[in-house]
Design a protein around this motif. Sequence first.
Motif, PDB file in Angstrom:
ATOM      1  N   MET A   1     -46.815  -6.937  17.928  1.00  0.00           N
ATOM      2  CA  MET A   1     -45.611  -7.459  18.571  1.00  0.00           C
ATOM      3  C   MET A   1     -45.886  -7.700  20.055  1.00  0.00           C
ATOM      4  N   ARG A   2     -45.244  -8.728  20.610  1.00  0.00           N
ATOM      5  CA  ARG A   2     -45.425  -9.082  22.009  1.00  0.00           C
ATOM      6  C   ARG A   2     -44.139  -8.846  22.800  1.00  0.00           C
ATOM      7  N   THR A   3     -44.302  -8.652  24.102  1.00  0.00           N
ATOM      8  CA  THR A   3     -43.141  -8.540  24.975  1.00  0.00           C
ATOM      9  C   THR A   3     -42.257  -9.778  24.821  1.00  0.00           C
ATOM     10  N   GLY A   4     -40.964  -9.549  24.626  1.00  0.00           N
ATOM     11  CA  GLY A   4     -40.017 -10.642  24.447  1.00  0.00           C
ATOM     12  C   GLY A   4     -39.695 -10.958  23.006  1.00  0.00           C
ATOM     13  N   ASP A   5     -40.497 -10.464  22.063  1.00  0.00           N
ATOM     14  CA  ASP A   5     -40.140 -10.648  20.655  1.00  0.00           C
ATOM     15  C   ASP A   5     -38.793  -9.971  20.390  1.00  0.00           C
ATOM     16  N   VAL A   6     -38.052 -10.518  19.454  1.00  0.00           N
ATOM     17  CA  VAL A   6     -36.721 -10.003  19.144  1.00  0.00           C
ATOM     18  C   VAL A   6     -36.729  -9.425  17.738  1.00  0.00           C
ATOM     19  N   LEU A   7     -36.201  -8.214  17.608  1.00  0.00           N
ATOM     20  CA  LEU A   7     -36.061  -7.572  16.309  1.00  0.00           C
ATOM     21  C   LEU A   7     -34.617  -7.697  15.848  1.00  0.00           C
ATOM     22  N   LEU A   8     -34.440  -8.203  14.643  1.00  0.00           N
ATOM     23  CA  LEU A   8     -33.126  -8.378  14.029  1.00  0.00           C
ATOM     24  C   LEU A   8     -33.042  -7.426  12.854  1.00  0.00           C
ATOM     25  N   MET A   9     -32.025  -6.583  12.836  1.00  0.00           N
ATOM     26  CA  MET A   9     -31.994  -5.462  11.904  1.00  0.00           C
ATOM     27  C   MET A   9     -30.713  -5.444  11.086  1.00  0.00           C
ATOM     28  N   ALA A  34     -40.230  -4.546  24.468  1.00  0.00           N
ATOM     29  CA  ALA A  34     -40.555  -4.381  25.884  1.00  0.00           C
ATOM     30  C   ALA A  34     -42.066  -4.223  26.041  1.00  0.00           C
ATOM     31  N   ASP A  35     -42.487  -3.246  26.813  1.00  0.00           N
ATOM     32  CA  ASP A  35     -43.900  -2.930  26.983  1.00  0.00           C
ATOM     33  C   ASP A  35     -44.107  -1.467  26.621  1.00  0.00           C
ATOM     34  N   ALA A  36     -45.326  -0.998  26.728  1.00  0.00           N
ATOM     35  CA  ALA A  36     -45.650   0.416  26.493  1.00  0.00           C
ATOM     36  C   ALA A  36     -45.203   0.896  25.119  1.00  0.00           C
ATOM     37  N   GLY A  37     -45.196  -0.022  24.135  1.00  0.00           N
ATOM     38  CA  GLY A  37     -44.840   0.372  22.780  1.00  0.00           C
ATOM     39  C   GLY A  37     -43.370   0.645  22.572  1.00  0.00           C
ATOM     40  N   THR A  44     -24.977   3.475  21.253  1.00  0.00           N
ATOM     41  CA  THR A  44     -23.810   4.241  21.696  1.00  0.00           C
ATOM     42  C   THR A  44     -24.153   5.177  22.841  1.00  0.00           C
ATOM     43  N   GLY A  45     -25.439   5.419  23.079  1.00  0.00           N
ATOM     44  CA  GLY A  45     -25.851   6.266  24.189  1.00  0.00           C
ATOM     45  C   GLY A  45     -26.198   5.500  25.442  1.00  0.00           C
ATOM     46  N   GLY A  46     -26.065   4.180  25.441  1.00  0.00           N
ATOM     47  CA  GLY A  46     -26.402   3.374  26.602  1.00  0.00           C
ATOM     48  C   GLY A  46     -27.464   2.347  26.260  1.00  0.00           C
ATOM     49  N   VAL A  47     -27.845   1.557  27.250  1.00  0.00           N
ATOM     50  CA  VAL A  47     -28.976   0.646  27.087  1.00  0.00           C
ATOM     51  C   VAL A  47     -30.229   1.464  27.352  1.00  0.00           C
ATOM     52  N   VAL A  48     -31.080   1.569  26.345  1.00  0.00           N
ATOM     53  CA  VAL A  48     -32.175   2.539  26.387  1.00  0.00           C
ATOM     54  C   VAL A  48     -33.476   1.909  25.902  1.00  0.00           C
ATOM     55  N   ARG A  49     -34.564   2.600  26.203  1.00  0.00           N
ATOM     56  CA  ARG A  49     -35.859   2.322  25.589  1.00  0.00           C
ATOM     57  C   ARG A  49     -35.985   3.177  24.332  1.00  0.00           C
ATOM     58  N   THR A  50     -36.503   2.573  23.275  1.00  0.00           N
ATOM     59  CA  THR A  50     -36.733   3.274  22.018  1.00  0.00           C
ATOM     60  C   THR A  50     -38.159   2.983  21.573  1.00  0.00           C
ATOM     61  N   ARG A  53     -42.576   2.066  17.289  1.00  0.00           N
ATOM     62  CA  ARG A  53     -43.138   2.641  16.062  1.00  0.00           C
ATOM     63  C   ARG A  53     -42.099   3.472  15.322  1.00  0.00           C
ATOM     64  N   ALA A  54     -41.300   4.230  16.072  1.00  0.00           N
ATOM     65  CA  ALA A  54     -40.275   5.059  15.434  1.00  0.00           C
ATOM     66  C   ALA A  54     -39.230   4.194  14.742  1.00  0.00           C
ATOM     67  N   ARG A  55     -38.846   3.076  15.378  1.00  0.00           N
ATOM     68  CA  ARG A  55     -37.850   2.209  14.760  1.00  0.00           C
ATOM     69  C   ARG A  55     -38.383   1.585  13.475  1.00  0.00           C
ATOM     70  N   LEU A  56     -39.617   1.141  13.488  1.00  0.00           N
ATOM     71  CA  LEU A  56     -40.184   0.504  12.299  1.00  0.00           C
ATOM     72  C   LEU A  56     -40.358   1.491  11.150  1.00  0.00           C
ATOM     73  N   ALA A  57     -40.334   2.776  11.469  1.00  0.00           N
ATOM     74  CA  ALA A  57     -40.455   3.800  10.430  1.00  0.00           C
ATOM     75  C   ALA A  57     -39.108   4.379  10.014  1.00  0.00           C
ATOM     76  N   ASP A  58     -38.025   3.934  10.651  1.00  0.00           N
ATOM     77  CA  ASP A  58     -36.707   4.527  10.424  1.00  0.00           C
ATOM     78  C   ASP A  58     -36.017   3.872   9.233  1.00  0.00           C
ATOM     79  N   ARG A  59     -36.313   4.369   8.052  1.00  0.00           N
ATOM     80  CA  ARG A  59     -35.708   3.833   6.839  1.00  0.00           C
ATOM     81  C   ARG A  59     -34.424   4.559   6.454  1.00  0.00           C
TER      82      ARG A  59
END
Length: 292
Positions: A1-9, A34-37, A44-50, A53-59
Amino acid sequence: MRTGDVLLMMGEGPLSELIAWASDGAYSHAAIVADAGDLIEATTGGVVRTPLRARLADRDHYRFIDAVRMDGGHGPGLEPADAAAVLARAASLLGMPYPVDELALFGVIMAVRGKWPRHALGRLLVRVALDHALPDDTGRVVCSEVVYRAYAECTAEPAGRLAPVIVVGERGTAPFPDIDWKRLLEQLWPLLGPRDRQALEPARTALLAGTEDGAGLPGLPVVGDDELEAARRAALGRAGLLAGEGGRPARLDDPGTVVPDPNPRLVSPQDLAASPSFVPLGRVMQRDASHA
């Protein structure tokens, strides 16, 4: 994945199902890589970095995730300077207070699409969601707004060059989803204020007692089309865009029309998916049936 790619979930749960149905699409959430993985998103907790890898594994919380990439004009992908500008704008939104919850995103989409369910409890929930949509405090954002603004408001020259093109989508024909009403109210209850809880308390009591399945709940106020339309116009008015006065809501029945100068607060995950500015990369996570 590259910076600026959009994930639709597509998220898990009845509220995610309602968001996808209301937008005539397949998605309930969006985030930007973003960057740095990491990815950047509104939660609901704010605009955050996530961690990506954790998101792609969150089934447990997501059924599937698709990825799209900005068409930079020379094939898919951004030039390094443009990618840096998009990332900088997305990062500037980190920590924004009081981000809008999923109920408000549902309200935003209902304000734009104007689809009214027939189910009595569904209509009452739409009425509540419209009151949550597009709050006057401009510091509040929905998930897809973060993605859109990262592109549209970055420092790339000329201004707005990277703003995703938003088009009016086709009207869907999918039936109203088979909602688990008890689970939906459990999901919504922490998001509701005292007035909304009072209106929904009879339905909640009956559902928790297991005496009703949502089809014939007692004590529900009747919400007519006129009331829903008035609430819709009020929501659009809070965004400075009343239906029928130009812009997007006046052209809901003209699919493919490019929306001039879109209001970022009205952009949905499905709008990003349908934007000709993005090239599909494919599905990057799919929960298997055994995990359901």
